[in-house]
Design an enzyme around this catalytic site. Structure first.
Site, short mmCIF file in Angstrom:
data_model
loop_
_atom_site.label_atom_id
_atom_site.label_comp_id
_atom_site.label_asym_id
_atom_site.label_seq_id
_atom_site.Cartn_x
_atom_site.Cartn_y
_atom_site.Cartn_z
CB SER A 4 -0.88 0.00 1.26
OG SER A 4 -1.54 1.24 1.44
CE1 TYR A 39 -4.70 -2.48 4.61
CE2 TYR A 39 -3.62 -0.34 4.48
CZ TYR A 39 -4.18 -1.44 3.86
OH TYR A 39 -4.18 -1.51 2.48
#
Length: 249
Positions: free
Chosen positions: A139, A152
């Site tokens: 990400s 996350y």
């Protein structure tokens, strides 16, 4: 690695980025196998994509991963690529009392442990192939984190580091190791994200990402232009500014 001629396993291929990648790669000629936890959405995806195969898999269960890996290489002996796409993203309140450690455990199990465990289970098979690939999905938050999704962000930073290590360790094999790092994309990963005007449209992301994956020379990192501000923030000395943009005061 010629992804258009590959047999590719995509975890979390029943929705969002995973489904987009599955359909785009299948349209280029790849044989695509998807997994997901939701049987109904797998069935819907398969019905819309004749020729695609699918399996229900809970990637947080290590024994399920081991059994699945044994089954998948038997059912699909041509398998030579895996895209570790399955992931969850949950907002955390670090000041909550008590702090919700279940979110932490589920996120680490899904985003970090699962790709490591599935790769280990598939490695003996992948090593037999003349051409193979392991693709991780990290990400933009691996490079500049979002403060209210600390676990996350941390798992994606860890996947980035793990991918670098795997690429180095497999340098003398036929297995390519590629990191795909999405920016904010219009999916249902988090509530309201699909309608966020700042999110990159899913079809635009998938189109650009698949072009990068299918380039004549397989890239080490498949980075769409939208994510480069985060990827280069540390290098360019803009980390604080980008962090403030993602995490307004």
């Amino acid at each position: 690695m010629d992804f258009s001629k590959a047999t590719i396993l995509i975890t979390g291929g029943n929705s969002g980025i995973g489904r987009g990648l599955a359909e785009a790669l299948a349209s280029r000629g790849a044989q695509v196998i998807i997994t997901g936890r939701n049987e109904a959405t797998i069935d819907t995806t398969l019905a819309a994509n004749p020729g695609m195969k699918g399996y229900v898999l809970d990637v947080t269960n290590a024994s399920d991963i081991a059994a699945f890996a044994a089954r998948i290489v038997t059912d699909h002996p041509g398998l030579n690529a895996v895209i570790h796409n399955a992931g969850i993203m949950v907002v955390e309140d670090v000041l909550a009392e008590p702090f919700d450690l279940d979110i932490v455990q589920r996120t680490v199990a899904t985003n970090l442990l699962a790709p490591i465990q599935l790769t280990a289970a598939l490695m003996p098979h992948l090593k037999t192939k003349q051409e193979a690939a392991i693709v991780t999905v990290s990400s933009g938050l691996a490079f500049v984190p979002r403060a209210n999704t600390p676990t996350y962000s941390a798992t994606k930073a860890a996947i980035h580091s793990w991918t670098q290590c795997m690429r180095h360790e497999l340098r003398n094999t036929a297995i390519a190791v590629v990191e795909l790092a999405p920016p904010l994309v219009a999916t249902d990963l988090t509530p309201g994200q699909s309608a966020n005007p700042n999110a990159m449209p899913l079809d635009a992301f998938v189109s650009e990402a698949v072009e990068l994956l299918c380039a004549d020379e397989t890239p080490k990192e498949a980075l769409v232009e939208r994510v480069m501000r985060q990827r280069r923030a540390e290098q360019n000395g803009t980390f604080d500014a980008v962090f403030a943009m993602i995490n307004p005061g």
